[in-house]
Design an enzyme around this catalytic site. Sequence first.
Site, PDB file in Angstrom:
ATOM      1  N   ARG A  17       0.808  -1.220   0.000  1.00 21.17           N
ATOM      2  CA  ARG A  17       0.000   0.000   0.000  1.00 21.17           C
ATOM      3  C   ARG A  17       0.840   1.268   0.000  1.00 21.17           C
ATOM      4  NH1 ARG A  17      -3.998  -1.310   4.867  1.00 21.17           N
ATOM      5  NH2 ARG A  17      -2.253  -2.678   5.437  1.00 21.17           N
ATOM      6  N   THR A  83       0.899 -12.954  11.635  1.00 16.16           N
ATOM      7  CA  THR A  83       1.776 -12.406  12.680  1.00 16.16           C
ATOM      8  C   THR A  83       2.367 -13.485  13.568  1.00 16.16           C
ATOM      9  OG1 THR A  83      -0.261 -11.990  13.950  1.00 16.16           O
ATOM     10  CG2 THR A  83       0.699 -10.130  12.748  1.00 16.16           C
ATOM     11  N   ASP A 107       6.629  -0.485  11.752  1.00 12.87           N
ATOM     12  CA  ASP A 107       5.927   0.626  11.113  1.00 12.87           C
ATOM     13  C   ASP A 107       5.065   1.401  12.103  1.00 12.87           C
ATOM     14  OD1 ASP A 107       3.975  -1.252  11.565  1.00 12.87           O
ATOM     15  OD2 ASP A 107       3.160  -1.242   9.527  1.00 12.87           O
ATOM     16  N   ARG A 318      25.170  24.713   6.405  1.00 10.63           N
ATOM     17  CA  ARG A 318      25.395  23.350   5.948  1.00 10.63           C
ATOM     18  C   ARG A 318      26.350  22.621   6.901  1.00 10.63           C
ATOM     19  NH1 ARG A 318      27.352  24.152  -0.021  1.00 10.63           N
ATOM     20  NH2 ARG A 318      27.656  21.886   0.159  1.00 10.63           N
TER      21      ARG A 318
END
Length: 454
Positions: A17, A83, A107, A318
Amino acid sequence: MERTCLAIILAAGDSTRMKSSKSKVLHPVANRPMIAHVVDAVAKAGISSVALVVGRDADEVSKAARIGGVEVEAHLQKERLGTGHAVLAAREAIARGYDDILVTYGDVPLQTEGPLKAARQGLAEGSDIVVIGFHTSKPTGYGRLLVKDGELIAIREEKDATDAERAVKWCNSGLMAINGRKALDLLARIENSNAKGEYYLTDLVEIARSLGGRVTAVDAPEVEMTGCNNRAELAAIERFWQERRRHELMISGVTMIAPETVFLSHDTVIGQDALIEPNVVFGPGAVIDGGAVIHAFSHIEGAHVSVGATVGPFARLRPGADLGERSKVGNFCEVKNGQIGEGAKVNHLTYIGDAVIGAGANIGAGTITCNYDGVNKHETRIGANAFIGSNSALVAPVSIGDGAYIASGSVITHNVPAEALAFGRARQEMKPERAKAIRERAQAIKAAKQAKTE
């Protein structure tokens, strides 16, 4: 004696997805792969051993998960069978005999150590399984946690729930702690007699209770359990992370005029009494000391700004930029690998690269340190209290002595001694009426071109 714990982080999903060329757990939140956020939460919960279950981009995911102080061991899940099957991919690690097994997901990058510690505490108090849940005003789609007399009796999926059970707002996050001494036996009892033919970790609740074990649940803030499946959810997670970190900094004494416009990295450090104006972006490695002022529309990465220094507006620091106390890098300036001494001023429209600028020096508008010859970078050194006139180009390697003065518009290619005045520009000449002649000629050329097109 302290309990031992293994964290199993599930990160083997195909990320379909996400519609991405890389595993979703590699996508950054606050300039850090989300898998690293999860490992960091595990580490803060006092867990130093991680079994990382990987699939897609296994090497890259394993590398991103290796943060300091945590031993990460990767386990490849070749098939996706649910799972429960994913957790058993780490069978070898589980078999080493930990007191606690904590299962979490790669996630879910907003999770913190609090709920993880609470789940482990539940194991220490005698539970065989501790499920981490969250309360939500929108429970649709989540499995409900059904509790009776302090014990979790079931996780009821919505499609199987009664109307009364659907009214429950305590939901399953998917995170779970398991008695490490019983883990392999419990996991081996999970069956796949369901419509999808998969092994579900949630079945451990019923299995443990059927064996006389105690199953409980602990609560976590809803936002911490936010998972990521697509780019829209990734943006929401980024927003949640930024809001949380901005709040922490402001509570610690940092002033942000418009905090919703300030974007931080996972490692941004800002000291007390610093002022951050609107629309400032911090890349990785930025350290802002107390009392510094960062004006609007500035971008800072890999740089250090000392006490009382000011940056911007519209400035870019930077990596390697190091601003001394009370120094200034002003509007439309860029500093890369440059040390700006105490009280020195780089006010506007200037590039400082690979340079050391002494205390009290003044760098005029439009100054450039010409540090790159097409192959190598070279250093420019500017002494204390030196004055660099506007629109000067300092061709490195070159050194400007203390108190030296560079005339405006100069190109400096040789070292300038202390207290010397250096000119590096052509002599001005006057050509009377020449401007008029140039203009008339240009107008004639234009008229001729127009005549040809007509």
